[in-house]
Design an enzyme around this catalytic site. Structure first.
Site, PDB file in Angstrom:
ATOM      1  N   HIS A 152      -3.100 -11.596   5.577  1.00  0.00           N
ATOM      2  CA  HIS A 152      -3.078 -10.401   6.424  1.00  0.00           C
ATOM      3  C   HIS A 152      -4.346 -10.104   7.210  1.00  0.00           C
ATOM      4  O   HIS A 152      -4.476  -8.999   7.740  1.00  0.00           O
ATOM      5  CB  HIS A 152      -2.754  -9.155   5.572  1.00  0.00           C
ATOM      6  N   TYR A 209      -5.738 -13.007  -3.259  1.00  0.00           N
ATOM      7  CA  TYR A 209      -5.240 -12.500  -1.970  1.00  0.00           C
ATOM      8  C   TYR A 209      -5.944 -13.201  -0.813  1.00  0.00           C
ATOM      9  O   TYR A 209      -7.154 -13.038  -0.629  1.00  0.00           O
ATOM     10  CB  TYR A 209      -5.493 -10.997  -1.935  1.00  0.00           C
ATOM     11  N   CYS A 228       0.842  -1.195   0.000  1.00  0.00           N
ATOM     12  CA  CYS A 228       0.000   0.000   0.000  1.00  0.00           C
ATOM     13  C   CYS A 228       0.871   1.235   0.000  1.00  0.00           C
ATOM     14  O   CYS A 228       2.037   1.191   0.393  1.00  0.00           O
ATOM     15  CB  CYS A 228      -0.890   0.003   1.229  1.00  0.00           C
ATOM     16  N   ASP A 247       3.145  -8.954   9.845  1.00  0.00           N
ATOM     17  CA  ASP A 247       3.918  -9.113   8.624  1.00  0.00           C
ATOM     18  C   ASP A 247       4.873  -7.945   8.401  1.00  0.00           C
ATOM     19  O   ASP A 247       5.932  -8.118   7.811  1.00  0.00           O
ATOM     20  CB  ASP A 247       2.960  -9.238   7.428  1.00  0.00           C
TER      21      ASP A 247
END
Ligand code: ADP
Ligand code: SF4
Length: 710
Positions: A185, A182, A41, A277
């Site tokens: 997370h 995805y 991001c 992470d």
């Protein structure tokens, strides 16, 4: 002009790094080397797509074989407003995504796209769609939005699969080479289906691991079918949520990999929350998850990529040789140094700008502002201001510059002006270059922050002989005017206030004459008796009205020396701004484990002899606590005496050949280290730049295209 970018095709690399430059086949596509910029991001997303395209282009130019977008929301039911990511809701989003893919290709890399349905992480504040997930549960968002996800029916699941297929089709149409599914997370629907924390279903999508992985398997199959040999399918998978048996465990991840290994062309293995992470260097070392990933990789015949804040090429080689990773994944190291692969290729390891693991980059996304980086001030400015992490305009005049103060602002200004070819003198009052960076790097867990100074000192010493460095040179106004420089830059830093004024108190806190009151500078700039081995334990109250890391770190430091520490803060949590750097949970744990007493939502109101008074921020009710000393971490004042004195002597400038006196960094307005580095860079970039003065210069923005009102 001194240009430290290695020439294209020049290989001066050490042969022990050859393995990093071997190509890797990812299903139908071939990565030219093992460097993989994993999705990250950046706070630019749909609002600043061209700025993002330029940023990704520079990563590709820097030698990464694969450069990915951040997560791309595939549907309005995956709207993670207020965060600003990319979107692929319909064809209207394609021009932005095409521009990014094209920019990556122009740089010579494969373009990856991380398609995402955020599931229970999407509160849909903008789209107003009811959120969806595996079960009827409250959404999982940072702000605990007061809405719930609806348990998906069979037809919802069919819709989701259709939306994902459409997104894959669109991604392929604009040229992406690697398409992500995805499941990582705790930010994605497929993660939520996998995790027992959220999946409470009794149908064929709940219960066993195979059932919980069913949706992921189906979407991987759909994606594979759509890609049909035109693009690689990547699967980003959570391998550990670190919440014990209620969440995804390594054993469950192993089962998923065994079940689904035939579907993706590459596994991207991640930990199960973004906080885990992307832990800061204060809480996790480089390559810390090596044993976990190594075990899982043995179960797969597919290439594996993973991250570990890798900045050392030797560590990268070890990962490949030991069979831990096939591709070296990087988000932060590629932000701090987009040219990391090119520098290894060219044998210029000393020029690598190593990530310090501070997560200021992440704070951009978390505050919905374009990404910035402590080490790389050009990050996010590639298109907006035309800055490049390695290149800069040659000198444009006969200017010569005196820089006073060698903290992060002064060092970066000297480095960048040195690169431009100007004659520069960098004068520093103390014996060492680095300013606050050196002082703060001595604090618990912050040693890697030294790299901010080390990188710049290394560059100055190796490349820029036009920059003279003068240590132990405390510059007075007369010295500054008398050296014959045309331009003077004051970067003399700031001091912490000793009166308690800050966010909470507008006027000084009453302090008894006998009381012992300290500021961070007392502890950081001298061999303070409280920080000597064997010091007599004292009761110390730390009043933190700053809310970033320093109050918490100093409390930890004092506790390490055996002091009885009480941290008082008006915020509801210790170091509350670190929610934006994803450290806030680790910090609470650390502070509590260190035995520090924490008084949140309270303020220090007075310091007496042997006692301090604190008050509740809501009721004002006061309590007295016994203390031997108080440490105030509230606000800073610019150390701008030299600058103000030089301004007062402006009538002398022409006779002395001085054209400008400028003040930037903490001496102008106390800021973060990232802010100081950026300010130093800006000074150097804008020196002799054509066009308006610094403050009148508006950076490039993308304007909203107006639709018809009707
Ligand atoms: P910034 O974050 O803005 O770069 P720092 O506080 O890290 O600021 O660094 C300021 C540096 O300036 C310190 O190393 C300090 O010793 C040095 N300094 C302050 N005043 C003078 C002066 N008059 N002459 C030379 N160096 C100075
Ligand atoms: Fe690394 Fe900090 Fe830069 Fe992020 S901001 S890339 S953590 S140096």
């Amino acid at each position: 002009m001194t240009d430290i970018i290695p020439e294209a095709g020049v290989t001066a690399r050490d042969s022990r790094y050859d393995i990093l430059f071997e190509p890797v086949q990812l299903g139908p596509v071939r990565a030219k080397n093992r460097f993989f910029q994993v999705p990250h991001c950046n706070g630019m997303g749909y609002r600043d797509p061209t700025a993002q395209a330029a940023m990704r282009n520079i990563k590709a130019e820097g030698g990464w074989a694969v450069v990915c977008t951040e997560q791309v929301e595939i549907h309005p039911s995956s709207d993670i407003t207020p965060f600003i990511e990319l979107r692929l809701w319909d064809d209207g989003d394609l021009p932005a995504l095409a521009r990014i893919a094209d920019a990556i290709h122009v740089g010579g890399a494969l373009a990856g796209i991380e398609l995402a349905h955020n599931g229970m992480n999407a509160p849909n504040l903008s789209s107003r769609e009811p959120p969806m997930g595996p079960a009827h549960l409250p959404v999982v968002t940072w702000s605990n939005d007061p809405v719930q996800a609806r348990m998906m029916s069979a037809s919802d699941i069919a819709d989701l699969r259709r939306w994902h297929r459409l997104a894959v089709r669109r991604a392929l149409a604009v040229g992406y080479d690697v398409v992500y599914v995805y499941a990582g997370h705790n930010l994605s629907m497929f993660h939520h289906f996998l995790s027992r924390r959220y999946n409470q279903r009794s149908d064929s999508y709940g219960g066993s691991v195979a059932n919980r992985a069913r949706l992921l398997a189906e979407v991987l199959e759909d994606t594979r079918e759509e890609c049909a040999g035109r693009a690689a399918v990547a699967c980003r998978l959570t391998i550990d949520e670190r919440v014990g048996d209620v969440g995804i465990t390594p054993a469950e991840a192993a089962e998923v990999i065994c079940l689904l290994d035939h579907l993706p062309d590459i596994w991207d293995l991640v930990l199960g929350s973004w906080e885990l992470d992307s832990a800061t260097s204060r809480f996790a070392a480089e390559a810390e998850r090596e044993p976990l990933i190594a075990g899982l990789k043995r179960l797969s015949v597919k290439p594996v990529v993973g991250v570990g804040r890798f900045t050392s090429p030797d560590t990268m080689v070890r990962q490949v040789r030991a069979g831990v990773l096939d591709m070296i994944g990087a988000a932060r190291p590629s932000i701090a140094d987009p040219f990391l692969p090119a520098k290894i290729q060219a044998g210029r390891l000393d020029d690598i700008r190593e990530c310090i693991g501070c997560n200021i980059c992440i704070s951009g996304d978390m505050t919905m502002s374009p990404i910035r980086c402590t080490q790389n001030p050009a990050m996010g400015e590639e298109w907006r201001r035309g800055w490049h992490p390695e290149r800069i305009r040659s000198r444009g005049s006969d200017a010569s510059v005196l820089i006073v103060g060698a903290g992060p602002a002064g060092l970066e200004a000297a480095r960048a002006l040195g690169q431009r070819g100007y004659p520069v003198m960098l004068a520093e009052a103390t014996r060492e270059l680095g300013g606050r960076v050196l002082r703060e790097a001595s604090l618990p867990g912050l040693a890697t922050w030294r790299r901010v100074a080390d990188y710049r000192i290394g560059q100055l010493r190796r490349h820029y002989r036009n920059v003279d460095i003068s240590l132990e040179s405390e510059i007075e106004p007369a010295d500054a005017l008398g050296h014959g420089f045309t331009d003077i830059l004051v970067t003399t830093g700031a001091w912490w206030r000793k009166d308690g004024v800050g966010r909470w108190h507008a006027s000084a806190i009453p302090v008894a004459d006998e009381a012992s009151v300290l500021t961070p500078d007392n502890l950081l700039t001298s061999d303070h008796p409280l920080l000597r081995p064997g010091t007599v334990a004292q009761r110390i109250l730390v009043f933190d009205d700053d809310h970033y890391y320093l109050g918490g770190v100093l409390a930890e430091l004092l506790a390490r020396f055996g002091h009885e520490v009480r941290l008082v803060t008006p915020a509801p949590l210790v170091s509350s701004w670190t929610a934006h750097t994803l450290e806030i949970g680790d910090i609470q744990r650390r502070v509590h484990k260190a035995g520090i007493t924490v008084d949140t939502s309270r303020v220090l109101v007075a310091v007496g002899a042997g006692e301090a008074r604190t008050a509740c921020v809501y009721t004002g009710s006061e309590t007295s606590v016994p203390v031997d000393a108080v440490l105030l971490v509230t606000a800073r004042l610019p150390r701008d005496g030299l600058f103000l004195a030089l301004q007062q002597r402006q009538d002398e400038w022409p006779a002395r050949g001085v054209r400008s006196v400028t003040c930037v960094g903490d001496a102008w307005a106390p800021t973060t280290i990232a802010g100081a580095v950026w300010a130093g860079r800006r000074y150097a970039e804008e020196m002799d730049a054509p066009g308006p003065a610094s403050r009148d210069r508006i950076y490039r923005r993308e304007y909203t295209a107006l639709d018809s009102l009707a």
